[in-house]
Structure formats: C-alpha cells, structure tokens
Enzyme design. Sequence first.
Site, PDB file in Angstrom:
ATOM      1  CG  ASP A   7     -12.220  -2.466  -0.913  1.00  0.00           C
ATOM      2  OD1 ASP A   7     -11.561  -1.479  -1.289  1.00  0.00           O
ATOM      3  OD2 ASP A   7     -12.400  -2.739   0.289  1.00  0.00           O
ATOM      4  CG  HIS A  59       0.903   3.835  -6.243  1.00  0.00           C
ATOM      5  ND1 HIS A  59      -0.112   4.234  -7.064  1.00  0.00           N
ATOM      6  CD2 HIS A  59       0.721   2.502  -6.028  1.00  0.00           C
ATOM      7  CE1 HIS A  59      -0.891   3.189  -7.340  1.00  0.00           C
ATOM      8  NE2 HIS A  59      -0.397   2.117  -6.732  1.00  0.00           N
ATOM      9  CE1 TYR A 107      -3.069  -2.502  -8.858  1.00  0.00           C
ATOM     10  CE2 TYR A 107      -5.397  -2.962  -9.180  1.00  0.00           C
ATOM     11  CZ  TYR A 107      -4.359  -2.596  -8.354  1.00  0.00           C
ATOM     12  OH  TYR A 107      -4.597  -2.314  -7.035  1.00  0.00           O
ATOM     13  CD  GLU A 114      -3.334   0.779  -8.155  1.00  0.00           C
ATOM     14  OE1 GLU A 114      -2.231   0.401  -8.575  1.00  0.00           O
ATOM     15  OE2 GLU A 114      -3.528   1.149  -6.979  1.00  0.00           O
ATOM     16  CG  HIS A 164       2.692  -1.349  -8.013  1.00  0.00           C
ATOM     17  ND1 HIS A 164       2.028  -1.505  -9.198  1.00  0.00           N
ATOM     18  CD2 HIS A 164       1.770  -0.885  -7.135  1.00  0.00           C
ATOM     19  CE1 HIS A 164       0.767  -1.152  -9.053  1.00  0.00           C
ATOM     20  NE2 HIS A 164       0.576  -0.778  -7.799  1.00  0.00           N
ATOM     21  CD  GLU A 165       2.524  -0.745  -3.471  1.00  0.00           C
ATOM     22  OE1 GLU A 165       1.862   0.312  -3.441  1.00  0.00           O
ATOM     23  OE2 GLU A 165       2.048  -1.827  -3.867  1.00  0.00           O
ATOM     24  CG  MET A 187      -1.854   1.191   1.316  1.00  0.00           C
ATOM     25  SD  MET A 187      -2.987   1.310  -0.103  1.00  0.00           S
ATOM     26  CE  MET A 187      -3.134   3.099  -0.245  1.00  0.00           C
ATOM     27  CD  GLU A 188      -1.175   3.277  -3.417  1.00  0.00           C
ATOM     28  OE1 GLU A 188      -1.025   2.071  -3.117  1.00  0.00           O
ATOM     29  OE2 GLU A 188      -2.144   3.710  -4.053  1.00  0.00           O
TER      30      GLU A 188
END
Length: 624
Positions: A375, A301, A383, A320, A297-298, A272-273
Amino acid sequence: MAEAQGNREPAAQDFHSYANPAAVRVRHLDLDWDVLFDQKILKGTAVLTVDRISPTQPLILDTRDLNIEKVETSLDGVNYSPATFTIGSSDKILGASMTIPLPAKANRVRIHYSTAPGASGLQWLEPTQTAGKKDPFVFTQSEAIHARSWIPLQDTPQVRVTYTARVRTPRQLLAVMSAENLSGPARDGDYSFRMRQPIPSYLIALAVGDLRFKALGSRTGVYAEPPVIDLAAKELSDTEKMVVTTERLYGPYRWGRYDILVLPPSFPYGGMENPRLTFATPTILAGDKSLVSLVAHELAHSWSGNLVTNATWSDFWLNEGFTVYLERRILEAVYGHAREEMEAALGLRDLNEDLATLPDPDEILHIDLKGRDPDEGSTDIPYEKGALFLRHLEETFGRARFDRFLRSYFNHFAFQSITTEQFVAYLKLNLLSKNPTLAERVPVDEWLNKPGIPASAPKPVSPAFARVEEQAMRWLRREVTAEKIPTAKWTTQEWLHFLKFVQDQVSKGFVGDRIVLSVPPGTAPPAARMEELDKAFHLTRSGNSEIAFQWLLMSIRNRYEPASPRLEEFLLSIGRRKFIKPLYEELAKTPQGKERALRIYARARPTYHPIAVASIDEVLKWKS
Ligand SMILES: [Zn+2]
C-alpha cells in the site's frame, strides 16, 4: 519466442505472498458466507480447487487474522475427509501462512472459518455512517493484500481464479459482488454469484447494504443507497458512452456488465476497479460531472489491470500507469482535448510534488517493495510517471501506431498476470525493434529503473490554465478584486489550478506572515486575502469535494480560521485517504495544529476504514 507456450511459468517471485503456486495452484473458489452484522464477521466456507503441479507438495495459502475452524480435503468434490493444517507465525504486513498437506490425488480443500471483526479488508459501518441511517453496511477492499483477511487463498496477483459465492444477509439488504448476480432481482437475503473469467485475488469484492439499482445503459448501471441513487445516476449518465469509446480505442469490453457501486463516504479510495462492479467514493458526485474522470479510470482498468494484470506489486505501474494513460484518452474522446490537457497538467503537477519529496528509490517505476507494505507503493509515481512514459511512447511513435500496439498488447496478454520484464520484451519486439530510429528517442531503461523523469519527457500544457494564471497574478497584484476575476465559465479543473497556483505564489512570497519575495510591500497577510476569495466564491462551503479539499488545505497553511468548522466536518464525514491524509499532515506541521488534529482524529478514527487508519496513525504517531 517471447513467451513460454501453455505451461504456467511462475512469473516472478512475489515477496508479498507465502503461496507456492509453482507447486500447487488454486484455480477456482466456491465461497459460502453468512454476513453477521451483530458480530461484524463473515462466517462460512471456502472450497478451493487446486492444480497439483508437484504432486507431493502441500498447499500454502495466505491468511490474516482468520479464525479457522476445520479443514477438509476431497478427491471428487463430494466426499470430504478431515485434514490437518498449520498456521505460521504472523507478520505485521503479510499475515500468516497456512500450510495444508494434501493426500494423493486430492484436488479440493474445504476450509470452515470466520473473519476477525477488525479484518483489514472489510469495513463494517453502523447505520449512522450510511446515507440512509437505518441499516448497517459492509464492504471489502482487497487490493493490495487484504483479500487474505477475509478469504484464505493464494493472495498474489499472479494466481488467477474463477469463483462462485453464496451470501446470506439480513432480509432487507442487498449483496453485490465483482461477479455475475445469479439470484435475479428478488431481495430475500440469499444471493448467488459467479465470476467465470479468471481474476487475481485482489479483485474479489463484496458489499452488503440497503442498495438500489438504476440502469444507465443496456449493460451499465449504478447501485447506491436510496438517498443517493438519483443523484448518482444523473452524475454517471455518460458511463455507457465511456464504455463504447474505450472499446473503439482498445478492443471489446470482455466482462459483460459494467456497473458502479457508490459507497458511503468512509470508502478509503476514489475508486476500486472490481470487475463488473467498480466501487466508488460518493465524493465524485459533484453535480456537474466534473469529477467523473474517476469512472474513466476505473473503467480503463477493465483493460489495464483486470485483463492484463501486474504479476507482483513491484509491477504496479503496469496497472496504474497504463490506466491513467487510458483514462486521459477516454476523457479526451468524451469531453475534448482541452479537458484532457487540464487533467494531464494537474497530474504532472502532482507528480512533481511527489518527486520533490520522495526518496530516490521510491521514484522508480519498477520499484523494489521487498519487506514493505505494498500500500506504500501507492504514490503518484506508478500513476503519473507511468502515464507520462506511455505518453512519451505515443508522441514518439505516433498515435495510430501506438494505439495498434496497445490493442495487440491487451489481446496478447489477456487474462494473464505479467511482469515489467515481460512488458519490456513485448515492447522491444513489437514497437521498438520495428522503428529503431524512433526507439532511440525514448530512454526506456531510465523511465523504468531510474529516479526522476527523463529530460525528454512530454510536457502537457493547458492554454486554459495559462489564462487562469494570468488572472490569478492580476488578483495577487491587486489589479483586480476577487469578484472581478472572470470565473463564471471555470471548470473544477480551472478552480483547482487557480487555488494551487495562488498557494504557490503565496508560499514563494511569504515566510509565516513576513513578505520576503516578489509580492509587493503592503500586501495583506494570506488570511485576509483568503477571506476576500471566500467572500467572493464561498469556497469554505463548496459542495465539490476536490475544491473543498484544496481550499481547506490552504486554510490550514494560511491560518484562515473561518474555515475551521468546515475542516472538522470534512474530516469527520469523509474517509477518502487522498483527502484526509494531506489535511492531517498539514495540521501536524505545527504543535497547535497537531493538537487539533489529534482531537479531531480521536472522534473520526472509529469511522475510518482500516487502510485509512493505518495511514493516519502513522502521520499522527497515534498510540491506541
Ligand atoms: Zn487505478
């Protein structure tokens, strides 16, 4: 003009928030909590500083299961007077609104409250659920709309706030947040934080546990529990290099420090970024840096998502899709083109699996999520389809031109929350209209508003994977035994491709245990072939979480019983939704498997995060 100047236009209606930021907008939070592990609650105050755009309108906030003790308002931030408030009826997805009438000129609201022990944004861990086994642990996960379960606020990504926090914990524990730590290195159970850049609510984050810190570079480091810290520091040692690389590609890193917090294994996501402090699952610690794409990836962000943010959850692909595209560019720069193309090929494969099963409306990038839990929008569509769209733009307009476009995009919208429409307007003005002939080759509307992927979409190819497929076919045709497959130099990505490819072939050739297609007569049933692979490569005992997951999934499908104890152990010790959800789904496909799944889940459920529990309850139709 493409954008309004200065005045804060409401970006778009956010169906996932009750808030009224067009009338009254929160711009700063001062938070103060006691972290009470024995009751599993945070208890304290939130002071909200607001801008009154319509001076007669009340302040409307989002809440979920908060226990509100009292509310006060203030004109000067010093003297507070009691205020009234009303809590609306509670919605399963959205929680409840909280309406606070404001006296003339009041610009601060102080809310005394505590969280519920089952707050959806908090997970409280018993000492037995941690690596150290001695102390409890708590961490938050606010995205998408869980911040409201631990802070009363305007829980929409189009409202950005700065914040300070003071957090009191048991003395032996350390608190960390998505903010600058103002308390220095002392561990005294009293910690202060400040986030000076305006961020959306879903990026507010807190964790408390027996944490240690190790520096990785001058502005990078890692936090983890004592038994994990050395391994984590070794595995994540390329972090500083990744930050430098991303800055070279997309402009300066604007958040000061970049640290990573390695959480206990029940963390429901890969990462989680949270700004300044990425939260990460320990399942990326493979020992050979093969799963650090998650850090890329994070980190990405920090540009796409945290700096330029989706205005609503229907624009989630702006967060994303951009981030997966950036992640691959970082991987290519740090680990080379071959690695990047393997990741891209695996990504395309995952996307195609989703496209084969999702209903049409869910395949649309600019998805309609009205009335749904955001969610649920977290499929491979935002993504991988999003990343493929950007790759299409890159391949069409050329890398140099597209990189310049992205750099100016991040600068132009820095610290703003934008909609898909705003992105399209900017894209037209700054890329498409400048190159009209090239622009005709990219069907932007089809990419954003239609299901599936355009016929002209890029097709990443990995020569390394082609070689893996050749080897796999030779083994499937029994031209070589498993030990003779030249796997010595295979990376994790090649292993994953091998296993998925073998499963595809087996699925094509078998229905149950019956050979129906291309596999030669006399081929042994899958379980026996699984045993051959396991003997040669010890896959059931693999310490690599991605490989173990893929293998266990195949084991269920092919009824390979020797993997059963590991499957159970895996489901009981890891809470990452990406792994556990497909495993439960696969088990649930047969009555026997479903029974087994329910037995395991009954034990595992209390150790899973509320977000994972919500997903698995749905898979198994669990009635608590
Ligand atoms: Zn992401």
